[in-house]
Design an enzyme around this catalytic site. Structure first.
Site, PDB file in Angstrom:
ATOM      1  N   ARG A 161       0.835  -1.203   0.000  1.00 58.63           N
ATOM      2  CA  ARG A 161       0.000   0.000   0.000  1.00 58.63           C
ATOM      3  C   ARG A 161       0.869   1.252   0.000  1.00 58.63           C
ATOM      4  O   ARG A 161       0.561   2.241  -0.637  1.00 58.63           O
ATOM      5  CB  ARG A 161      -0.937   0.013   1.217  1.00 58.63           C
ATOM      6  CG  ARG A 161      -1.655   1.365   1.380  1.00 58.63           C
ATOM      7  CD  ARG A 161      -2.741   1.330   2.432  1.00 58.63           C
ATOM      8  NE  ARG A 161      -2.325   0.766   3.689  1.00 58.63           N
ATOM      9  CZ  ARG A 161      -1.573   1.397   4.611  1.00 58.63           C
ATOM     10  NH1 ARG A 161      -1.138   2.615   4.387  1.00 58.63           N
ATOM     11  NH2 ARG A 161      -1.265   0.793   5.740  1.00 58.63           N
ATOM     12  N   TYR A 176     -16.853  16.191 -15.322  1.00 62.63           N
ATOM     13  CA  TYR A 176     -17.234  14.777 -15.283  1.00 62.63           C
ATOM     14  C   TYR A 176     -18.249  14.527 -14.155  1.00 62.63           C
ATOM     15  O   TYR A 176     -18.124  15.069 -13.056  1.00 62.63           O
ATOM     16  CB  TYR A 176     -15.981  13.922 -15.092  1.00 62.63           C
ATOM     17  CG  TYR A 176     -16.246  12.500 -14.703  1.00 62.63           C
ATOM     18  CD1 TYR A 176     -17.025  11.667 -15.516  1.00 62.63           C
ATOM     19  CD2 TYR A 176     -15.727  11.972 -13.529  1.00 62.63           C
ATOM     20  CE1 TYR A 176     -17.281  10.352 -15.155  1.00 62.63           C
ATOM     21  CE2 TYR A 176     -15.971  10.655 -13.161  1.00 62.63           C
ATOM     22  CZ  TYR A 176     -16.756   9.855 -13.983  1.00 62.63           C
ATOM     23  OH  TYR A 176     -17.008   8.552 -13.616  1.00 62.63           O
ATOM     24  N   LYS A 197      -8.560   5.498 -19.570  1.00 62.15           N
ATOM     25  CA  LYS A 197      -8.882   5.952 -20.917  1.00 62.15           C
ATOM     26  C   LYS A 197      -7.678   5.841 -21.855  1.00 62.15           C
ATOM     27  O   LYS A 197      -7.155   4.754 -22.054  1.00 62.15           O
ATOM     28  CB  LYS A 197      -9.434   7.372 -20.853  1.00 62.15           C
ATOM     29  CG  LYS A 197     -10.484   7.610 -19.750  1.00 62.15           C
ATOM     30  CD  LYS A 197     -11.694   6.718 -19.866  1.00 62.15           C
ATOM     31  CE  LYS A 197     -12.874   7.141 -19.010  1.00 62.15           C
ATOM     32  NZ  LYS A 197     -12.675   7.097 -17.552  1.00 62.15           N
TER      33      LYS A 197
END
Length: 395
Positions: free
Chosen positions: A53, A105, A202
């Site tokens: 992490r 968005y 994307k």
């Protein structure tokens, strides 16, 4: 490494292995370090990695890559684009205020309007294509000006340098979502932006196979603060997806180049079609932000939006297309057609969507790697059918 200055297109290929991550075998790809924890040789001092992490060698290679590509000091990889955005916004504190572009968005809108207020963080939405409106919205407690350019879904263009100047004059930070452009076409940090953000799902990934987000800071101290947030929230990108994203970045130059050329042709085709009311693409000289975008970006990119007369026409068009995928998201090798009203911007109430020009006839198209002539032929036949249906029912 030699002192030869690389182009960004070359750095897409070489950046991930700049640190010679696999010296024992000479592997040309960064290994996938599928380990949650790391053995420490010393009782008194730990090595660079202890728990994935907090740091993982595969993710580290990705983070260094995006930092280099964006011209920043620190890069961060998150589990999704909205994880990157929300983590950056959690740099704010109770009592702070941010000014957000009204064309944003839907997931960002949801986080700003429904999550941040719980922590006493206020917001104002403004048309960022008008710097004077942004200036009016700034308060004494404003800490962040949040930009998307080109914005989603109408491709609105913000003058980055003008907003940065306002931010500096008012002791604010600037965050910019660079998803549509990628560092290949637009480098916001070079224009003074403080944090650049990506939905790496994307174009950076390019294959519709992973969910990922990235953030890059220009300032080392700001990077330290964002690194603390990343480690504290733990919304990190796993090693397998980090590897996949590194591979996607390597091919982005070739992918975006072809997709952009196809988009330009498709935009001109749609712009001349009688059924299409409006084409929104910064590569068209008729686009409201054409000149500003040309000044601050290298290319208009591979996403356009266009408006059909109404929902019924849009529905008929979508249902008769054969090649594109009709889906949420963008930036894949396959062309992806989206209906913002019920997909990317469904989180925004209808009344607010309409204020932002997200009409029931608006479609967003991310152009993939199919032959452009095939895409145009497919659009042509679907538009003919949609036009005939519209005439028959007398809409």
């Amino acid at each position: 490494m030699s002192n030869v200055k690389e182009s960004l297109e070359t750095s897409l290929i070489t950046a991930s292995t700049r640190g010679n991550y696999e010296q024992k075998t000479g592997a040309v790809n960064v290994p996938i370090y599928a380990s949650s924890t790391f053995h420490q040789e010393s009782f008194d001092s730990f090595g660079p990695y202890d728990y994935s992490r907090s740091g993982n060698p595969t993710r580290d290679a990705l983070e260094k890559t995006i930092a280099e590509l964006e011209g920043g000091t620190r890069g961060f990889a998150f589990a999704s684009g909205i994880a990157a955005i929300s983590s950056a916004l959690m740099l704010l504190s109770s009592g702070d205020h941010l000014v957000v572009t009204e064309e944003v968005y839907g997931g960002t809108y949801r986080f700003v309007t429904e999550v941040l207020p719980r922590f006493g963080i206020d917001h104002t939405f403004v048309d960022f294509t008008k710097a004077e409106e942004v200036e009016k919205a700034i308060r004494p407690n404003t800490r962040v000006l949040y930009i998307e350019t080109p914005a989603n879904p109408r491709l609105g263009i913000t003058d980055i340098e003008a907003i940065v100047a306002l931010a500096k004059a008012n002791d604010c930070l600037t965050f910019l979502d660079n998803t549509f452009m990628t560092p290949l076409y637009q480098r916001p940090l070079d224009l003074g932006v403080d944090i650049v953000l990506h939905s790496a799902t994307k174009f950076l990934s390019g294959h519709s196979d992973i969910i990922a987000g990235l953030a890059v800071t220009k300032d080392e101290e700001l990077g330290r603060k964002l690194g603390f947030i990343q480690n504290s929230f733990g919304a990190i990108l796993g090693a397998q997806d980090s590897f996949s994203l590194i591979q996607g970045i390597k091919t982005m130059g070739a992918r975006l180049s072809q997709s952009t050329e196809s988009t330009k042709k498709l935009a001109n085709y749609l712009n001349s079609h009688p059924l299409v009311k409006e084409v929104l693409y910064p590569g068209l000289s008729t686009h409201p932000g054409y000149e500003i975008h040309a000044r601050q970006a290298k290319s208009p990119g591979a996403v356009l939006s266009f408006c059909l007369p109404d929902r019924e026409t849009a529905k008929a068009f979508v249902e008769n297309l054969q090649i594109p995928v009709f889906a949420v998201s963008l930036g894949g090798v396959e062309s992806i057609l989206s209906y913002p009203a019920t997909m990317s911007h469904a989180a925004i109430p209808k009344e607010e969507r309409e204020k932002r020009g997200i009409s029931d006839g608006l479609l967003r198209f991310s152009v993939g790697l199919e032959h452009v002539d095939d895409l145009i032929a497919d659009f042509d036949q679907a538009l003919i059918i949609a036009s005939n249906i519209k005439q028959k029912v007398g809409i």
